[in-house]
Motif scaffolding. Structure first.
Motif, PDB file in Angstrom:
ATOM      1  N   VAL A   8       0.847  -1.184   0.000  1.00 43.30           N
ATOM      2  CA  VAL A   8       0.000   0.000   0.000  1.00 43.30           C
ATOM      3  C   VAL A   8       0.888   1.241   0.000  1.00 43.30           C
ATOM      4  CG1 VAL A   8      -1.858   1.252   1.130  1.00 43.30           C
ATOM      5  CG2 VAL A   8      -1.795  -1.245   1.265  1.00 43.30           C
ATOM      6  N   LEU A   9       0.662   2.099  -0.989  1.00 45.13           N
ATOM      7  CA  LEU A   9       1.336   3.395  -1.057  1.00 45.13           C
ATOM      8  C   LEU A   9       0.258   4.470  -0.940  1.00 45.13           C
ATOM      9  CD1 LEU A   9       3.903   5.107  -1.562  1.00 45.13           C
ATOM     10  CD2 LEU A   9       3.400   4.961  -4.012  1.00 45.13           C
ATOM     11  N   PRO A  10      -0.022   4.955   0.282  1.00 41.18           N
ATOM     12  CA  PRO A  10      -1.142   5.875   0.509  1.00 41.18           C
ATOM     13  C   PRO A  10      -0.737   7.348   0.327  1.00 41.18           C
ATOM     14  CG  PRO A  10      -0.192   5.256   2.605  1.00 41.18           C
ATOM     15  CD  PRO A  10       0.653   4.576   1.537  1.00 41.18           C
ATOM     16  N   THR A  11      -0.111   7.639  -0.774  1.00 41.59           N
ATOM     17  CA  THR A  11       0.570   8.918  -0.938  1.00 41.59           C
ATOM     18  C   THR A  11      -0.356  10.071  -1.317  1.00 41.59           C
ATOM     19  OG1 THR A  11       2.405   9.982  -2.107  1.00 41.59           O
ATOM     20  CG2 THR A  11       1.089   8.406  -3.356  1.00 41.59           C
ATOM     21  N   LEU A  12       0.050  11.274  -0.895  1.00 38.83           N
ATOM     22  CA  LEU A  12      -0.612  12.507  -1.320  1.00 38.83           C
ATOM     23  C   LEU A  12       0.109  13.153  -2.494  1.00 38.83           C
ATOM     24  CD1 LEU A  12      -1.305  14.053   2.200  1.00 38.83           C
ATOM     25  CD2 LEU A  12      -2.918  12.854   0.735  1.00 38.83           C
ATOM     26  N   SER A  13       1.381  12.785  -2.701  1.00 38.03           N
ATOM     27  CA  SER A  13       2.161  13.400  -3.779  1.00 38.03           C
ATOM     28  C   SER A  13       3.305  12.480  -4.177  1.00 38.03           C
ATOM     29  CB  SER A  13       2.722  14.754  -3.338  1.00 38.03           C
ATOM     30  OG  SER A  13       3.542  15.303  -4.346  1.00 38.03           O
ATOM     31  N   GLU A  14       3.223  11.955  -5.394  1.00 34.50           N
ATOM     32  CA  GLU A  14       4.238  11.021  -5.891  1.00 34.50           C
ATOM     33  C   GLU A  14       4.259  11.158  -7.400  1.00 34.50           C
ATOM     34  OE1 GLU A  14       6.909   8.335  -4.123  1.00 34.50           O
ATOM     35  OE2 GLU A  14       5.050   8.894  -3.125  1.00 34.50           O
ATOM     36  N   ASN A  15       5.413  11.424  -7.974  1.00 33.35           N
ATOM     37  CA  ASN A  15       5.416  11.538  -9.428  1.00 33.35           C
ATOM     38  C   ASN A  15       5.371  10.169 -10.097  1.00 33.35           C
ATOM     39  OD1 ASN A  15       8.256  10.993  -8.741  1.00 33.35           O
ATOM     40  ND2 ASN A  15       8.598  11.335 -10.931  1.00 33.35           N
ATOM     41  N   PHE A  16       5.929   9.161  -9.442  1.00 31.59           N
ATOM     42  CA  PHE A  16       5.952   7.819 -10.038  1.00 31.59           C
ATOM     43  C   PHE A  16       5.607   6.761  -8.995  1.00 31.59           C
ATOM     44  CE2 PHE A  16       8.402   3.990 -11.443  1.00 31.59           C
ATOM     45  CZ  PHE A  16       7.585   3.673 -12.517  1.00 31.59           C
ATOM     46  N   GLY A  17       6.441   6.560  -8.022  1.00 35.83           N
ATOM     47  CA  GLY A  17       6.206   5.534  -7.017  1.00 35.83           C
ATOM     48  C   GLY A  17       6.886   4.223  -7.387  1.00 35.83           C
ATOM     49  N   ARG A  18       8.206   4.167  -7.210  1.00 39.13           N
ATOM     50  CA  ARG A  18       9.000   2.983  -7.592  1.00 39.13           C
ATOM     51  C   ARG A  18       8.510   1.716  -6.905  1.00 39.13           C
ATOM     52  NH1 ARG A  18      14.002   3.108  -9.728  1.00 39.13           N
ATOM     53  NH2 ARG A  18      14.542   1.295  -8.467  1.00 39.13           N
ATOM     54  N   VAL A  19       8.063   1.845  -5.658  1.00 39.27           N
ATOM     55  CA  VAL A  19       7.667   0.641  -4.917  1.00 39.27           C
ATOM     56  C   VAL A  19       6.477  -0.048  -5.573  1.00 39.27           C
ATOM     57  CG1 VAL A  19       8.619   1.367  -2.702  1.00 39.27           C
ATOM     58  CG2 VAL A  19       6.286   2.046  -3.315  1.00 39.27           C
ATOM     59  N   VAL A  20       5.634   0.714  -6.275  1.00 42.26           N
ATOM     60  CA  VAL A  20       4.520   0.100  -6.996  1.00 42.26           C
ATOM     61  C   VAL A  20       5.061  -0.822  -8.090  1.00 42.26           C
ATOM     62  CG1 VAL A  20       2.529   0.544  -8.489  1.00 42.26           C
ATOM     63  CG2 VAL A  20       2.935   1.979  -6.478  1.00 42.26           C
ATOM     64  N   ALA A  21       6.011  -0.325  -8.859  1.00 44.22           N
ATOM     65  CA  ALA A  21       6.625  -1.138  -9.919  1.00 44.22           C
ATOM     66  C   ALA A  21       7.316  -2.366  -9.335  1.00 44.22           C
ATOM     67  CB  ALA A  21       7.613  -0.297 -10.711  1.00 44.22           C
ATOM     68  N   GLU A  22       8.013  -2.187  -8.219  1.00 46.64           N
ATOM     69  CA  GLU A  22       8.728  -3.306  -7.589  1.00 46.64           C
ATOM     70  C   GLU A  22       7.753  -4.363  -7.094  1.00 46.64           C
ATOM     71  OE1 GLU A  22      10.957  -1.162  -4.688  1.00 46.64           O
ATOM     72  OE2 GLU A  22      12.395  -0.389  -6.158  1.00 46.64           O
ATOM     73  N   ALA A  23       6.600  -3.938  -6.592  1.00 48.39           N
ATOM     74  CA  ALA A  23       5.584  -4.897  -6.150  1.00 48.39           C
ATOM     75  C   ALA A  23       4.992  -5.649  -7.339  1.00 48.39           C
ATOM     76  CB  ALA A  23       4.488  -4.171  -5.376  1.00 48.39           C
ATOM     77  N   LEU A  24       4.674  -4.932  -8.400  1.00 50.91           N
ATOM     78  CA  LEU A  24       4.084  -5.572  -9.575  1.00 50.91           C
ATOM     79  C   LEU A  24       5.047  -6.562 -10.207  1.00 50.91           C
ATOM     80  CD1 LEU A  24       2.301  -2.484 -11.175  1.00 50.91           C
ATOM     81  CD2 LEU A  24       1.223  -4.387  -9.967  1.00 50.91           C
ATOM     82  N   GLU A  25       6.340  -6.242 -10.209  1.00 55.18           N
ATOM     83  CA  GLU A  25       7.342  -7.188 -10.719  1.00 55.18           C
ATOM     84  C   GLU A  25       7.256  -8.522  -9.989  1.00 55.18           C
ATOM     85  OE1 GLU A  25      11.372  -5.337 -12.481  1.00 55.18           O
ATOM     86  OE2 GLU A  25      11.170  -5.131 -10.310  1.00 55.18           O
ATOM     87  N   ARG A  26       6.915  -8.467  -8.705  1.00 58.47           N
ATOM     88  CA  ARG A  26       6.855  -9.672  -7.870  1.00 58.47           C
ATOM     89  C   ARG A  26       5.469 -10.305  -7.855  1.00 58.47           C
ATOM     90  NH1 ARG A  26      10.624  -6.177  -6.018  1.00 58.47           N
ATOM     91  NH2 ARG A  26      12.515  -7.031  -5.053  1.00 58.47           N
TER      92      ARG A  26
END
Length: 274
Positions: A211-229
């Motif tokens: 879960v990335l509950p962000t208010l401001s993120e241009n990309f969010g690397r952790v999302v990509a890293e999670a999807l890779e897995r």
């Protein structure tokens, strides 16, 4: 071609510098002479391109001046820094240094945005910016489809990143508490800020959902890293690069919602996984 990537911090936890390293690896594979530095003295004769990652720092303004002085092409990747939400955080400081920031953007041959929303933020802040999109998803092996079954028992929820007012961790913590208030533990939250290597991989194995509950993120690397897995992901409209991405539960209305609405959105999203 000799390409110099400049980032003020090169720490292992620094997502901005880790993305810069991916640019370097891509350019090396293309046959260019490319490397990453945080030393101003590396900006010198023979460099064809200076690629700055970040904004709002005096060292970056100085490097942008030096790049133009040596005749190099200047690329600036502000990494979400001109999001109005982020600009309002410590706004007085940013207003104070805005002339230097606009000066850097004036010098830039290209200002890189990582999604259409960020491109709009940049143009709103500096209308004369020469904006180009760069898709950072290309650096990750993201499956076209992620097959997910319903979860049973306790849902293992992973938040990966530092604590910061714009990251929204407090809303996630409250959502998990409320989810567990019925007397039965439904979710277990693990907040990880300083794990690397094998220790971090154990966190990924443990997790059911990032879960990335962000208010401001241009990309969010952790999302990509999670999807890779092959992991489930919940994120918000504070990370607009992930809208419409398969495998991502994208929460609209979070960024501009009230505190109560943000908690409810996260709680409902976690409940929907079961």
């Amino acid at each position: 071609m000799k390409i110099l990537h400049f980032c003020a911090g090169l720490e292992e936890w620094n997502g901005m510098s880790n993305t810069a390293r991916q640019f370097v690896q891509e350019e090396l594979a293309q046959g260019h002479d490319s490397h990453l530095t945080n030393k101003e003295t590396d900006v010198g004769g023979g460099v064809d391109v200076v690629h700055i990652h970040g904004s709002w720092l005096p060292v970056l303004w100085r490097v942008s001046k030096k790049a133009k002085k040596i005749g190099a092409k200047l690329i600036v990747r502000p990494a979400g820094s001109y999001d109005p939400v982020r600009r309002s955080f410590h706004a007085w400081k940013k207003l104070l240094v805005a002339p230097w920031e606009h000066g850097m953007l004036n010098r830039a041959d290209v200002v890189q945005a990582t999604c259409a929303a960020e491109a709009a933020w940049i143009k709103a802040y500096h209308p004369k910016a020469r904006v180009e999109l760069t898709d950072l998803k290309r650096f990750f092996r993201i499956p076209e489809k992620i097959c997910l079954s319903a979860l049973n028992g306790i849902t293992h929820v992973l938040y990966l990143g530092r604590r910061h007012p714009l990251k929204g961790v407090e809303y996630l913590e409250k959502a998990v508490r409320e989810l567990n208030d019925g007397g039965t533990a439904l979710a277990d939250l693990r907040i990880v800020s300083g794990h690397f290597g094998e220790e971090l991989e154990r966190d990924w194995v443990w997790s059911d959902v990032l879960v990335l509950p962000t208010l401001s993120e241009n990309f969010g690397r952790v999302v990509a890293e999670a999807l890779e897995r092959g992991k489930r992901v919940i994120t918000t409209d504070g990370a607009p690069a992930w809208e419409g991405q398969p495998g991502v539960l994208y929460l609209k209305g979070f960024r501009d919602g009230t505190d109560e609405e943000r908690v409810r959105l996260l709680k409902d999203a976690l409940s929907s996984l079961r």
